[in-house]
Write a protein that holds these residues in place. Sequence first.
Motif, PDB file in Angstrom:
ATOM      1  N   LYS A 173       0.818  -1.349   0.029  1.00  0.00           N
ATOM      2  CA  LYS A 173       0.082   0.117   0.045  1.00  0.00           C
ATOM      3  C   LYS A 173       0.846   1.190  -0.072  1.00  0.00           C
ATOM      4  N   ARG A 174       1.952   1.351   0.745  1.00  0.00           N
ATOM      5  CA  ARG A 174       2.674   2.398   1.032  1.00  0.00           C
ATOM      6  C   ARG A 174       3.596   2.581  -0.283  1.00  0.00           C
ATOM      7  N   LEU A 175       3.967   1.383  -0.982  1.00  0.00           N
ATOM      8  CA  LEU A 175       4.659   1.455  -2.147  1.00  0.00           C
ATOM      9  C   LEU A 175       3.871   1.917  -3.412  1.00  0.00           C
ATOM     10  N   ASP A 176       2.378   1.581  -3.315  1.00  0.00           N
ATOM     11  CA  ASP A 176       1.522   2.113  -4.452  1.00  0.00           C
ATOM     12  C   ASP A 176       1.622   3.571  -4.398  1.00  0.00           C
ATOM     13  N   LYS A 177       1.599   4.137  -3.124  1.00  0.00           N
ATOM     14  CA  LYS A 177       1.268   5.700  -3.122  1.00  0.00           C
ATOM     15  C   LYS A 177       2.627   6.310  -3.429  1.00  0.00           C
ATOM     16  N   ALA A 178       3.875   5.713  -3.252  1.00  0.00           N
ATOM     17  CA  ALA A 178       5.247   6.318  -3.572  1.00  0.00           C
ATOM     18  C   ALA A 178       5.472   6.227  -4.805  1.00  0.00           C
ATOM     19  N   LEU A 179       5.039   5.190  -5.521  1.00  0.00           N
ATOM     20  CA  LEU A 179       5.562   4.772  -7.000  1.00  0.00           C
ATOM     21  C   LEU A 179       5.299   6.113  -8.048  1.00  0.00           C
ATOM     22  N   PRO A 180       3.976   6.654  -7.916  1.00  0.00           N
ATOM     23  CA  PRO A 180       3.662   7.607  -8.949  1.00  0.00           C
ATOM     24  C   PRO A 180       4.499   8.864  -8.614  1.00  0.00           C
ATOM     25  N   LEU A 181       5.277   8.843  -7.472  1.00  0.00           N
ATOM     26  CA  LEU A 181       6.097  10.152  -6.924  1.00  0.00           C
ATOM     27  C   LEU A 181       7.404  10.106  -7.443  1.00  0.00           C
ATOM     28  N   ARG A 182       7.641   8.916  -7.548  1.00  0.00           N
ATOM     29  CA  ARG A 182       9.235   8.622  -7.749  1.00  0.00           C
ATOM     30  C   ARG A 182      10.013   9.550  -8.583  1.00  0.00           C
ATOM     31  N   TYR A 183       9.517  10.100  -9.701  1.00  0.00           N
ATOM     32  CA  TYR A 183      10.479  10.996 -10.488  1.00  0.00           C
ATOM     33  C   TYR A 183      10.536  12.243  -9.901  1.00  0.00           C
ATOM     34  N   GLU A 184       9.640  12.659  -9.063  1.00  0.00           N
ATOM     35  CA  GLU A 184       9.765  13.946  -8.251  1.00  0.00           C
ATOM     36  C   GLU A 184      11.009  13.753  -7.409  1.00  0.00           C
ATOM     37  N   LYS A 185      11.223  12.693  -6.844  1.00  0.00           N
ATOM     38  CA  LYS A 185      12.432  12.350  -6.000  1.00  0.00           C
ATOM     39  C   LYS A 185      13.946  12.471  -6.729  1.00  0.00           C
ATOM     40  N   VAL A 186      13.322  11.725  -7.968  1.00  0.00           N
ATOM     41  CA  VAL A 186      14.696  11.601  -8.828  1.00  0.00           C
ATOM     42  C   VAL A 186      15.130  13.089  -9.688  1.00  0.00           C
ATOM     43  N   ALA A 187      13.908  13.722  -9.740  1.00  0.00           N
ATOM     44  CA  ALA A 187      14.365  15.284 -10.376  1.00  0.00           C
ATOM     45  C   ALA A 187      15.317  16.000  -9.361  1.00  0.00           C
ATOM     46  N   ARG A 188      14.807  15.988  -8.033  1.00  0.00           N
ATOM     47  CA  ARG A 188      15.674  16.475  -7.182  1.00  0.00           C
ATOM     48  C   ARG A 188      17.065  16.099  -6.912  1.00  0.00           C
ATOM     49  N   ARG A 189      17.352  14.888  -7.218  1.00  0.00           N
ATOM     50  CA  ARG A 189      18.463  14.451  -6.992  1.00  0.00           C
ATOM     51  C   ARG A 189      19.320  14.793  -8.477  1.00  0.00           C
ATOM     52  N   PHE A 190      18.654  14.922  -9.555  1.00  0.00           N
ATOM     53  CA  PHE A 190      19.377  15.411 -10.756  1.00  0.00           C
ATOM     54  C   PHE A 190      19.828  17.034 -10.545  1.00  0.00           C
ATOM     55  N   ALA A 191      18.956  17.683  -9.916  1.00  0.00           N
ATOM     56  CA  ALA A 191      19.199  19.046  -9.456  1.00  0.00           C
ATOM     57  C   ALA A 191      20.333  19.138  -8.690  1.00  0.00           C
ATOM     58  N   ARG A 192      20.412  18.317  -7.775  1.00  0.00           N
ATOM     59  CA  ARG A 192      21.538  18.234  -6.682  1.00  0.00           C
ATOM     60  C   ARG A 192      22.835  18.001  -7.735  1.00  0.00           C
ATOM     61  N   ILE A 193      22.712  16.914  -8.701  1.00  0.00           N
ATOM     62  CA  ILE A 193      23.794  16.634  -9.279  1.00  0.00           C
ATOM     63  C   ILE A 193      24.404  17.871 -10.238  1.00  0.00           C
ATOM     64  N   ASP A 194      23.539  18.590 -10.962  1.00  0.00           N
ATOM     65  CA  ASP A 194      23.604  19.687 -11.766  1.00  0.00           C
ATOM     66  C   ASP A 194      24.466  20.819 -10.771  1.00  0.00           C
ATOM     67  N   SER A 195      23.859  20.998  -9.594  1.00  0.00           N
ATOM     68  CA  SER A 195      24.663  21.995  -8.732  1.00  0.00           C
ATOM     69  C   SER A 195      26.016  21.330  -8.519  1.00  0.00           C
ATOM     70  N   MET A 196      26.245  20.226  -8.284  1.00  0.00           N
ATOM     71  CA  MET A 196      27.464  19.827  -8.047  1.00  0.00           C
ATOM     72  C   MET A 196      28.381  19.786  -9.297  1.00  0.00           C
ATOM     73  N   ARG A 197      27.797  19.744 -10.474  1.00  0.00           N
ATOM     74  CA  ARG A 197      28.534  19.881 -11.755  1.00  0.00           C
ATOM     75  C   ARG A 197      28.874  21.497 -11.991  1.00  0.00           C
TER      76      ARG A 197
END
Length: 532
Positions: free
Chosen positions: A40-64
């Motif tokens: 149940k918790r995974l079903d709620k989190a799965l549609p939001l996974r790319y939002e968290k991924v986007a934040r990680r890419f943003a952090r990588i961009d700042s590191m670059r």
Amino acid sequence: MLIGRFSFLNRIVVSLLLPLVFCAVCRADDLPATLDDAIKRLDKALPLRYEKVARRFARIDSMRDVVESVGGVKNADFSFVENIGVEYSSLNIDSALSVFDSGYKAALERGDSVAAVRFRLRMARIYPLKSIVKETINIYESIDALELDSAERRLYYDSGRFSYVLMASMYSSTEFAGEYFERACLFNDSLMTLIGENDSIYKLYLGTDYLNKKQYSLSIAALNDLLETLEMDNIVFPETALLLSANYAERGRTEQALYYTALVALSDIECGYLSSEALRRLGTGLYSRGDNKHAHRYLLASQENIAKTGAVMRSGLVAKSLPMIVGTHRDEERRFTRMLIIIIVCLVLILSLIFVIMYNHYRSLKRLRRMKDNLEQANQIKEVYIGRFLSLCSICMDKLDDFNRIVGRKIVAGQVDELLSMVKSGKMSDEYSHQFYEVFDDAFVNIYPTFVDDVNKLLEPDKAISLSEDGHLPPELRIIALMRLGLDDSAQMARFLGLSLNTVYTYRNRIKSRARNRDTFDSDIMNIGILS
């Protein structure tokens, strides 16, 4: 020992597929209590996974940006560049390899052999995910671990352990698989010797060793001790949970095995990883459990992640499971379609039945309204003709009084012969009878407006009876009218109609001889005018 260790491969391979990389700080929630809670918790989190991924890419961009601000990789701090590649490792393999390759070349230019080794080991760690095997083996064989410092040696053993498990999985159906897995176990043993029991991660390698030796209880105990100290955002959490899953799977406790696999998938999503292996394993396990809906959803999500990360080797693993799940999902869709068609047909039948019921109800209401109108009309006619009969009775009483006075005067005057002549003439009686028959005929025809037609329906077509020219009932119809009113005694009919008994018998026999059905003629007459 080699065969035993290789059988262990299929249980822990995916636990080692997850990169032990730097993880951004994630929310550390309490663990779900059951597999269903985790799903149940995974079903709620799965549609939001790319939002968290986007934040990680943003952090990588700042590191670059930081690296670019100092003139690029050749001038940057190599540990900082390495962290950028590590961040990419769980998001995009090609980008990670590009960063490590740039760092390796820059380290060679600057003469930093330690950094060069670290970048090569980082590349070797993820090469198998791109199905690059020969180059991976060359890197490990070209490096002498004993010449490395403690930190680099630990990275060498840990990367080697990870890489060789991946390669063993890739060649699981060949003779090379056993050799690769044996090397992975040797790397694990070397890690245990290198770090010692005081290291917090020691129990992870100890649990792996126990699992390899099929000492499942000891492995579960060691791994549980470690897991209790970890939050879900810890970099060691995924592998620890997957090793526990492998232990429970080996002991036939599928529910617990899937539970820990679900925890890994949840950890990946909440930390912004695009690792797909836990979702793949969970999807395959849920298919075996009969949960095709979630199995299909997780395998598709796993395939989407693979397409984004570029991990070619993992795509083959998903490809083996997906057709089976998709086929079952399609079968379910076909069953659902058939069920939907059946439901639609049933609904159409029910609606048709409702329509028939409503139509019959409408007809019944219409018939009731018609009966009500007829009853109201009959009541009005009844009231009119009751008044007319009362009026007739009043006239008869007046005529009787007049007759009595005439009789009295004639007797007093001694005009008996004239009185007798007047009585014998029947003039007064005929006049009263004629008046009565007019009222009777008019009343009966209005109370039973279809009386004549109904009677003719009971007779032969060429024997029909019609009203007289003045609109009155002929004697035959009066007899039938009296029969309809329940007067069946021929003697009473004779007195009522002023006819002889033989005449009444003759009329009745003549009428019955004209009937289509003589046996039921009397009962048919009694049904005239009955509302149906």
